[in-house]
Design a protein around this motif. Structure first.
Motif, PDB file in Angstrom:
ATOM      1  N   THR A   1     -25.865  37.167  74.463  1.00  0.00           N
ATOM      2  CA  THR A   1     -25.391  37.289  75.846  1.00  0.00           C
ATOM      3  C   THR A   1     -25.985  36.237  76.777  1.00  0.00           C
ATOM      4  O   THR A   1     -25.752  36.274  77.978  1.00  0.00           O
ATOM      5  CB  THR A   1     -25.729  38.679  76.418  1.00  0.00           C
ATOM      6  N   GLY A   2     -26.758  35.307  76.221  1.00  0.00           N
ATOM      7  CA  GLY A   2     -27.407  34.302  77.054  1.00  0.00           C
ATOM      8  C   GLY A   2     -28.857  34.612  77.349  1.00  0.00           C
ATOM      9  O   GLY A   2     -29.580  33.775  77.901  1.00  0.00           O
ATOM     10  N   LYS A   3     -29.295  35.802  77.023  1.00  0.00           N
ATOM     11  CA  LYS A   3     -30.698  36.195  77.029  1.00  0.00           C
ATOM     12  C   LYS A   3     -31.052  36.618  75.612  1.00  0.00           C
ATOM     13  O   LYS A   3     -30.177  36.977  74.818  1.00  0.00           O
ATOM     14  CB  LYS A   3     -30.947  37.358  77.984  1.00  0.00           C
ATOM     15  N   LEU A   4     -32.355  36.603  75.287  1.00  0.00           N
ATOM     16  CA  LEU A   4     -32.730  37.004  73.933  1.00  0.00           C
ATOM     17  C   LEU A   4     -32.233  38.409  73.646  1.00  0.00           C
ATOM     18  O   LEU A   4     -31.695  38.687  72.574  1.00  0.00           O
ATOM     19  CB  LEU A   4     -34.248  36.920  73.761  1.00  0.00           C
ATOM     20  N   PHE A   5     -32.389  39.315  74.624  1.00  0.00           N
ATOM     21  CA  PHE A   5     -31.840  40.666  74.538  1.00  0.00           C
ATOM     22  C   PHE A   5     -31.074  40.959  75.819  1.00  0.00           C
ATOM     23  O   PHE A   5     -31.472  40.541  76.905  1.00  0.00           O
ATOM     24  CB  PHE A   5     -32.947  41.693  74.303  1.00  0.00           C
ATOM     25  N   ALA A   6     -30.001  41.719  75.705  1.00  0.00           N
ATOM     26  CA  ALA A   6     -29.118  41.948  76.847  1.00  0.00           C
ATOM     27  C   ALA A   6     -29.794  42.730  77.964  1.00  0.00           C
ATOM     28  O   ALA A   6     -29.425  42.587  79.139  1.00  0.00           O
ATOM     29  CB  ALA A   6     -27.851  42.678  76.392  1.00  0.00           C
ATOM     30  N   PHE A   7     -30.797  43.566  77.648  1.00  0.00           N
ATOM     31  CA  PHE A   7     -31.448  44.338  78.709  1.00  0.00           C
ATOM     32  C   PHE A   7     -32.139  43.432  79.724  1.00  0.00           C
ATOM     33  O   PHE A   7     -32.405  43.847  80.856  1.00  0.00           O
ATOM     34  CB  PHE A   7     -32.447  45.351  78.121  1.00  0.00           C
ATOM     35  N   GLU A   8     -32.411  42.174  79.340  1.00  0.00           N
ATOM     36  CA  GLU A   8     -33.065  41.249  80.258  1.00  0.00           C
ATOM     37  C   GLU A   8     -32.169  40.863  81.433  1.00  0.00           C
ATOM     38  O   GLU A   8     -32.650  40.319  82.425  1.00  0.00           O
ATOM     39  CB  GLU A   8     -33.529  40.010  79.496  1.00  0.00           C
ATOM     40  N   HIS A   9     -30.884  41.149  81.331  1.00  0.00           N
ATOM     41  CA  HIS A   9     -29.971  40.940  82.463  1.00  0.00           C
ATOM     42  C   HIS A   9     -30.061  42.094  83.465  1.00  0.00           C
ATOM     43  O   HIS A   9     -29.493  41.995  84.563  1.00  0.00           O
ATOM     44  CB  HIS A   9     -28.512  40.873  81.979  1.00  0.00           C
ATOM     45  N   LEU A  10     -30.713  43.199  83.099  1.00  0.00           N
ATOM     46  CA  LEU A  10     -30.514  44.474  83.796  1.00  0.00           C
ATOM     47  C   LEU A  10     -31.686  44.951  84.635  1.00  0.00           C
ATOM     48  O   LEU A  10     -31.608  46.005  85.260  1.00  0.00           O
ATOM     49  CB  LEU A  10     -30.155  45.561  82.767  1.00  0.00           C
ATOM     50  N   GLY A  11     -32.795  44.237  84.652  1.00  0.00           N
ATOM     51  CA  GLY A  11     -33.900  44.606  85.528  1.00  0.00           C
ATOM     52  C   GLY A  11     -34.707  45.793  85.064  1.00  0.00           C
ATOM     53  O   GLY A  11     -35.300  46.491  85.895  1.00  0.00           O
ATOM     54  N   MET A  12     -34.744  46.057  83.777  1.00  0.00           N
ATOM     55  CA  MET A  12     -35.539  47.155  83.228  1.00  0.00           C
ATOM     56  C   MET A  12     -35.931  46.824  81.792  1.00  0.00           C
ATOM     57  O   MET A  12     -35.425  45.876  81.207  1.00  0.00           O
ATOM     58  CB  MET A  12     -34.768  48.477  83.283  1.00  0.00           C
TER      59      MET A  12
END
Length: 392
Positions: free
Chosen positions: A225-236
């Motif tokens: 998704t452009g980050k190593l893990f998708a949660f890094e887009h989400l602020g948590m």
């Protein structure tokens, strides 16, 4: 070979293609028919760096010359598993710091569920409707599609479901809940992305009642998704992170990750709270380390948004109702399962490999290697549009 494939190898469907593979390299798979096929699926998100990436192949060769399996998981210190776990800790935010290496994403889900129950002392598990987490009995129990589950009951007890993106369901998460399990992006349901504040508020609710939040990043993990893990887009940050598929760059691997405090609970009362013979296999760890290192150091993640934009710009057609997803995990809605399967078949005939979503067969799956070029994206999209025009 095709005859022996159907005669001797167990089948999972009644309509397997039986495509005979000669070799694979980069974004292409070469068949024994002498043709090459552009791969928009990447082994269902597993071939993060494309096929036979030279750094992965070299890592496997180097490790194979040293040693293969030497001891069951967790007894001996072996260079590549240790380096992989350290790099994961360095690359992820606190409190994620300790990794348990296993053989697949489904096993990682099972291990994560056990860890949450052991740490909290609770029994209730909450998952999401339309979720998919794998096909072991544990992972199947927490997957949210009854059609795929009903023939295999009884499954795990005390599992309930809430609706993805519905924050009114948070009231069902209580002091009895050991954990809430969710895919950061729902895969089998058609690459559904979360609302902007959904996971922030879900994590808050879990903290309020003392439940752990487990995020399944088996598909979006490792840069898709452009980050190593998708949660890094989400602020948590989740309490437990599950990974697999693209983690190995084409070899079988999975892992779950947590804080040292939480993970320690698997080592006692009882000891061997989770055990695996081949988890952390040095050959697999070498391939996974090479994959992770290349994803981080190559700058590939910086290219994902542009590549997504090109897909969305080109995939415009009256037959395309919408395109779900993020980065290089996109689901193209063609309206009906029958139509989508026919499109996939005709694309294959023209040299393009596409697939469909497990639960929502009306969605055409696009999850190419992260290394795919802009020219290859355009080449593949032209084939899709050509097929759609022919079927008009």
């Amino acid at each position: 070979m095709r005859t022996d494939f159907f005669k001797y190898q167990a089948q999972t469907t009644q309509f397997a293609a039986g495509f005979e593979v000669e070799k694979a390299s980069g974004s292409y798979i070469y068949g024994k028919d002498g043709r090459k096929y552009l791969d928009f699926v990447a082994g269902v998100s597993a071939n993060t760096l494309g096929h036979s990436h030279p750094k992965i192949v070299e890592a496997i060769k180097t490790q194979a010359e040293k040693y293969l399996h030497v001891m069951v998981y967790g007894e001996y210190a072996q260079e590549m598993p240790v380096k992989l776990c350290r790099l994961l800790a360095d690359a992820t935010p606190e409190p994620l710091e300790v990794t348990y290496l296993v053989n697949s994403g489904a096993e990682a889900i099972d291990g994560a569920l056990k860890l949450a129950k052991r740490f909290t002392g609770r029994e209730e598990i909450i998952s999401m409707t339309n979720s998919y987490h794998g096909n072991t009995h544990g992972a199947l129990s927490v997957s949210g599609n009854e059609y795929h589950k009903r023939e295999f009951r009884p499954l795990l007890p005390m599992v309930s479901f809430i609706e993805f993106n519905n924050q009114e369901d948070f009231s069902k998460i209580t002091e009895k809940t050991a954990c809430v399990l969710a895919e950061t992006i729902q895969g089998a349901a058609g690459f559904l992305v979360p609302d902007a504040d959904y996971f922030i508020n879900l994590k808050k609710r879990c903290e309020e009642v003392g439940a752990l939040l487990i995020l399944d990043e088996i598909q979006p993990g490792f840069g898709r998704t452009g980050k190593l893990f998708a949660f890094e887009h989400l602020g948590m940050v989740p309490d437990i992170l599950v990974m697999g598929k693209g983690m190995g760059g084409g070899v079988p691997v999975g892992a779950f990750m947590s804080s040292k405090t939480i993970m320690h609970s698997l080592s006692h009362s009882p000891k061997l709270g989770h055990i695996t013979t081949f988890g952390g296999n040095p050959l697999i760890a070498a391939a996974s380390y090479a994959t992770l290192h290349e994803v981080i150091e190559s700058g590939l993640m910086n290219e994902i948004q542009e590549k997504e934009d090109v897909f969305r710009e080109l995939l415009v057609h009256p037959k395309i109702k919408n395109v779900n997803g993020k980065g290089l995990m996109l689901a193209v809605n063609l309206g009906s399962p029958e139509y989508t399967l026919e499109v996939a078949k005709r694309c294959m005939e023209k040299g393009l490999i596409v697939f469909w979503q497990l639960y929502r067969n009306e969605y055409l799956r696009i999850s190419p290697p992260l290394t795919i070029s802009l020219a290859e994206i355009k080449e593949g999209c032209e084939v899709i549009l050509e097929v759609l025009n022919e079927m008009e």
